[in-house]
Design a protein around this motif. Structure first.
Motif, short mmCIF file in Angstrom:
data_model
loop_
_atom_site.label_atom_id
_atom_site.label_comp_id
_atom_site.label_asym_id
_atom_site.label_seq_id
_atom_site.Cartn_x
_atom_site.Cartn_y
_atom_site.Cartn_z
N GLN A 17 0.84 -1.20 0.00
CA GLN A 17 0.00 0.00 0.00
C GLN A 17 0.87 1.25 0.00
O GLN A 17 0.41 2.33 0.33
N PHE A 18 2.15 1.10 -0.37
CA PHE A 18 3.09 2.22 -0.36
C PHE A 18 2.94 3.03 -1.63
O PHE A 18 3.33 2.59 -2.70
N LYS A 19 2.38 4.22 -1.50
CA LYS A 19 2.11 5.05 -2.68
C LYS A 19 2.99 6.30 -2.72
O LYS A 19 3.04 6.98 -3.72
N ASN A 20 3.66 6.60 -1.63
CA ASN A 20 4.47 7.81 -1.54
C ASN A 20 5.91 7.42 -1.22
O ASN A 20 6.18 6.89 -0.14
N LEU A 21 6.82 7.71 -2.14
CA LEU A 21 8.22 7.32 -1.97
C LEU A 21 8.87 8.01 -0.78
O LEU A 21 9.67 7.42 -0.07
N VAL A 22 8.51 9.27 -0.53
CA VAL A 22 9.09 10.02 0.59
C VAL A 22 8.74 9.34 1.91
O VAL A 22 9.60 9.16 2.78
N TYR A 23 7.48 8.94 2.07
CA TYR A 23 7.08 8.29 3.33
C TYR A 23 7.71 6.90 3.44
O TYR A 23 8.04 6.46 4.54
N LEU A 24 7.88 6.22 2.32
CA LEU A 24 8.56 4.93 2.33
C LEU A 24 10.01 5.11 2.79
O LEU A 24 10.50 4.35 3.64
N GLU A 25 10.68 6.13 2.27
CA GLU A 25 12.05 6.41 2.69
C GLU A 25 12.10 6.77 4.17
O GLU A 25 13.00 6.31 4.89
N GLU A 26 11.16 7.58 4.64
CA GLU A 26 11.13 7.95 6.06
C GLU A 26 10.93 6.72 6.95
O GLU A 26 11.55 6.60 8.01
N ALA A 27 10.08 5.80 6.51
CA ALA A 27 9.85 4.58 7.28
C ALA A 27 11.12 3.73 7.32
O ALA A 27 11.49 3.20 8.38
N LEU A 28 11.80 3.59 6.20
CA LEU A 28 13.05 2.82 6.16
C LEU A 28 14.11 3.48 7.04
O LEU A 28 14.83 2.79 7.77
N ASN A 29 14.19 4.80 7.00
CA ASN A 29 15.14 5.52 7.87
C ASN A 29 14.83 5.26 9.34
O ASN A 29 15.72 4.99 10.13
N PHE A 30 13.55 5.35 9.71
CA PHE A 30 13.14 5.14 11.09
C PHE A 30 13.51 3.73 11.57
O PHE A 30 13.90 3.53 12.71
N LEU A 31 13.39 2.75 10.66
CA LEU A 31 13.70 1.35 11.00
C LEU A 31 15.19 1.03 10.82
O LEU A 31 15.60 -0.12 10.98
N ASN A 32 15.99 2.05 10.50
CA ASN A 32 17.44 1.88 10.30
C ASN A 32 17.76 0.84 9.23
O ASN A 32 18.66 0.02 9.39
N ILE A 33 17.02 0.89 8.13
CA ILE A 33 17.25 0.00 7.00
C ILE A 33 17.93 0.81 5.90
O ILE A 33 17.37 1.81 5.43
N ASP A 34 19.13 0.41 5.51
CA ASP A 34 19.86 1.10 4.45
C ASP A 34 19.17 0.86 3.11
O ASP A 34 18.69 -0.25 2.85
N TYR A 35 19.17 1.88 2.27
CA TYR A 35 18.57 1.77 0.93
C TYR A 35 19.24 2.74 0.00
O TYR A 35 19.96 3.65 0.42
N GLN A 36 19.01 2.54 -1.29
CA GLN A 36 19.49 3.44 -2.33
C GLN A 36 18.31 3.79 -3.23
O GLN A 36 17.48 2.93 -3.50
#
Length: 134
Positions: A17-36
């Motif tokens: 249900q992830f429709k917004n990339l910014v919020y997806l990035e914020e969630a990954l940051n909060f969970l300390n998951i590295d991404y590119q």
């Protein structure tokens, strides 16, 4: 939370249900998951590639990708080589809960609300108390 999974080659596509990339990035940051971010190729065990908009690198080089399908960001991965600290279902649940939290708080702020309290319940759910001053 039902998972809809499509299997293609060794890649598995998981609807989210992830429709917004910014919020997806914020969630990954909060969970300390590295991404590119940016369009990058990920590969399955048969060396078939798939383009992803956001990639979570894994130590085994079978990275996890999120790809925009026109409606949402699907998770794409070769599940034979899942190398996260938790199973796929737990990973998605944590990410979805954090994504929802970031979405609710940010969108509420835009409408003049402010989060004044967050309580994590015993069942893992989160209660957010918002306040609006006029």
């Amino acid at each position: 939370n039902r998972l809809k999974i499509d299997i293609m080659s060794h890649f598995t596509k998981l609807k989210t249900q992830f429709k917004n990339l910014v919020y997806l990035e914020e969630a990954l940051n909060f969970l300390n998951i590295d991404y590119q971010t940016g369009n990058k190729l990920i590969y399955d065990s048969q060396l078939k590639s798939h383009e992803a908009n956001l990639v979570i690198p894994q130590s085994n080089n079978y990275d996890i990708g999120f790809c925009w399908n026109g409606q949402e960001y699907e998770l794409i991965a070769d599940l034979y080589f899942w190398a996260q600290d938790c199973p796929l279902e737990v990973f998605i649940d944590k990410l979805a809960q954090t994504y929802a939290n970031k979405t609710i708080v940010t969108e509420s702020n835009k409408q003049g609300f402010q989060a004044i309290e967050e309580v994590k319940n015993l069942d893992g759910s989160i209660k957010i108390v918002l306040e609006h001053w006029q």
